[in-house]
Design an enzyme around this catalytic site. Structure first.
Site, mmCIF file in Angstrom:
data_model
loop_
_atom_site.group_PDB
_atom_site.id
_atom_site.type_symbol
_atom_site.label_atom_id
_atom_site.label_comp_id
_atom_site.label_asym_id
_atom_site.label_seq_id
_atom_site.Cartn_x
_atom_site.Cartn_y
_atom_site.Cartn_z
ATOM 1 C CG ASP A 69 -7.757 2.893 0.616
ATOM 2 O OD1 ASP A 69 -8.878 3.449 0.698
ATOM 3 O OD2 ASP A 69 -7.218 2.299 1.576
ATOM 4 N N GLY A 86 -4.519 -3.852 6.119
ATOM 5 C CA GLY A 86 -3.463 -3.690 7.102
ATOM 6 C C GLY A 86 -3.533 -2.333 7.754
ATOM 7 C CD GLU A 118 -9.064 -0.181 0.668
ATOM 8 O OE1 GLU A 118 -8.137 -0.535 -0.105
ATOM 9 O OE2 GLU A 118 -8.947 -0.256 1.905
ATOM 10 C CE LYS A 148 -7.552 -1.676 6.793
ATOM 11 N NZ LYS A 148 -7.534 -0.212 6.856
ATOM 12 C CG ASP A 158 -10.732 -0.098 5.039
ATOM 13 O OD1 ASP A 158 -11.088 -0.484 6.154
ATOM 14 O OD2 ASP A 158 -9.566 0.330 4.833
ATOM 15 C CB SER A 198 -0.882 -0.026 1.252
ATOM 16 O OG SER A 198 -1.600 1.181 1.387
ATOM 17 C CE LYS A 203 -4.778 0.437 0.355
ATOM 18 N NZ LYS A 203 -5.588 -0.230 1.395
ATOM 19 C CE LYS A 234 -3.810 3.992 2.133
ATOM 20 N NZ LYS A 234 -5.085 3.548 2.737
HETATM 21 O O1 OSB Z 1 -7.139 2.319 4.516
HETATM 22 O O2 OSB Z 1 -6.124 0.497 4.319
HETATM 23 C C1 OSB Z 1 -6.175 1.624 4.796
HETATM 24 C C2 OSB Z 1 -3.021 2.268 6.878
HETATM 25 C C3 OSB Z 1 -3.518 3.046 7.890
HETATM 26 C C4 OSB Z 1 -4.853 3.374 7.867
HETATM 27 C C5 OSB Z 1 -5.677 2.931 6.828
HETATM 28 C C6 OSB Z 1 -5.187 2.132 5.821
HETATM 29 C C7 OSB Z 1 -3.815 1.826 5.822
HETATM 30 C C8 OSB Z 1 -3.151 1.067 4.769
HETATM 31 C C9 OSB Z 1 -1.881 0.354 5.156
HETATM 32 O O3 OSB Z 1 -3.510 1.058 3.615
HETATM 33 C C10 OSB Z 1 -1.793 -1.048 4.691
HETATM 34 C C11 OSB Z 1 -0.600 -1.743 5.332
HETATM 35 O O4 OSB Z 1 -0.620 -2.031 6.534
HETATM 36 O O5 OSB Z 1 0.373 -1.995 4.609
HETATM 37 MG MG MG Z 2 -8.421 1.263 3.213
#
Ligand code: OSB
Ligand code: MG
Length: 368
Positions: A188, A290, A213, A262, A238, A135, A161, A163
């Site tokens: 995401d 995660g 996402e 999660k 999510d 991510s 992924k 952001k």
């Molecule tokens: O939205 O998935 C999310 C990390 C902190 C808060 C929200 C998210 C995330 C990640 C990290 O996308 C994923 C990872 O742990 O590698």
């Molecule tokens: Mg997410």
């Protein structure tokens, strides 16, 4: 198992690189590590609430408060048969699912150690290694993003992924898709759009993404259904999904076609399994999200992701993607096939590195 004592630790570990999502940006990552002793056996649980309330209303501060004042006093001295039984005790507390999940995780660790079984074995996981991706946080420019992604692809990640947030979305995703035409790619938004502003995301529909996402607010299930009807690409929820009930409602309304699970967000591994089982029956793909976990939470996520319905790569990256050093002796590495091996020792299958844990502990509280 009779719960004898609990130690809370507020842990802060520096991240190898700044992690930015639509709502927040951080150079280090906080969590609460729980050490629970039951029947003389020690188990660990990681509370994934962050320092700031950008992703969820829960923070290290609110979790510390809920754990110290309400949840831990309620579980001390209790006798549990199954880790999931702690949910009944916790029912008098509204919400605060990440705090509840942390206690449950420690009980899974204890149960596994008592029975000499790995968490994967306890859960019924079918895979010894699971597909994973990385991510990637919001970057300074499309070119910096492409370079960052290139780096991860060189390390062996086959699913990326990225952001996104308004103004840092279309150009960025197009640049990554152009540079890597065949990579498994998803985005995401961490709820940065409204039904109206999400119209600007339409060009994403032509980029062959695995999923989009959480584009809208967490309580916008109905708006997500409207949005999904306008997109060919699958929407994945999510933040919106906190229970099996939410999963059912979202799927019945057509608000998403994929769900990110999660354990912290849904209140624990037993709840995560229920959502998995429900989606599996409905043929809805799920994947393990995660929260930049330490080796403790990462071990739990790997075991969960070994269940049959986790058919998409998880946000579970190698330790070195996040940290310079970890509070577990185990250092999770990426296999050459973009998988990570699920621990097979009893319980979570991890050993705490006490020296590192002490080094990164800001505050410690022993209960009773
Ligand atoms: O939205 O998935 C999310 C990390 C902190 C808060 C929200 C998210 C995330 C990640 C990290 O996308 C994923 C990872 O742990 O590698
Ligand atoms: Mg997410």
């Amino acid at each position: 198992m009779i719960i004898e004592s609990v130690v809370l630790r507020h842990v802060r570990m520096p991240l190898r690189s700044t992690f930015e999502i639509s709502s927040s940006r951080s150079d280090d990552r906080d969590c609460i590590l729980l050490e629970v002793i039951a029947d003389g056996v020690v188990g660990y649980g990681e509370c994934v609430a962050d320092r700031d309330p950008g992703y969820s209303y829960e923070t290290v501060g609110t979790s510390w408060h809920i754990l110290k004042e309400f949840l831990i006093p309620a579980v001390l001295g209790r006798d549990y048969i199954e880790p999931g039984d702690v949910q009944n005790t916790a029912q008098f507390i509204k919400g605060h699912l990440m705090s509840k999940a942390a206690v449950e995780m420690a009980l899974w660790d204890i149960k596994g150690k008592q029975e000499g079984r790995s968490l994967r074995n306890l859960l019924g996981g079918i895979r010894s290694k699971v597909d994973v991706g990385v991510s990637v946080g919001i970057q300074a420019s499309p070119q910096v993003l492409v370079n960052t992604v290139q780096d991860y692809i060189n390390q062996g990640y086959r699913r990326i992924k990225i952001k996104i947030k308004p103004q840092k979305d279309i150009e960025e995703t197009q640049a990554v898709r152009k540079a890597f035409p065949d990579i498994l790619l998803q985005v995401d938004a961490n709820s940065a759009y409204t039904l109206e502003s999400a119209d600007t995301l339409k060009p994403l529909d032509d980029l062959n993404l695995l999923l989009i996402e959480q584009p809208l607010n967490e309580d916008d299930i109905i708006d997500h259904a409207q949005l999904q009807s306008k997109f060919r690409t699958a929407i994945c929820l999510d933040e919106s999904i906190l229970s099996v009930r939410h999963a059912r409602q979202a799927l019945d309304l057509g608000a998403c076609r994929i769900i990110n699970i999660k354990p912290g967000r849904v209140g624990g591994i037993s709840q995560a399994m229920l959502i998995h089982d429900y989606c599996y029956k409905r043929n809805i793909p799920v994947w393990c999200g995660g929260m930049l976990e330490t080796g403790v939470g990462r071990a739990a996520n790997l075991a969960l992701a070994s269940l049959p319905g986790f058919t998409l790569p998880g946000d579970i990256s190698a330790t070195e993607r996040y940290y310079f050093e970890d509070i577990t002796q185990q250092w999770f590495i990426l296999n050459s096939d973009s998988t990570i091996t699920v621990p097979d020792k009893p319980g979570l299958g991890i050993d705490i590195d006490m020296k590192n844990l002490n080094k990164y502990t800001l505050e410690k509280l022993a209960l009773p």
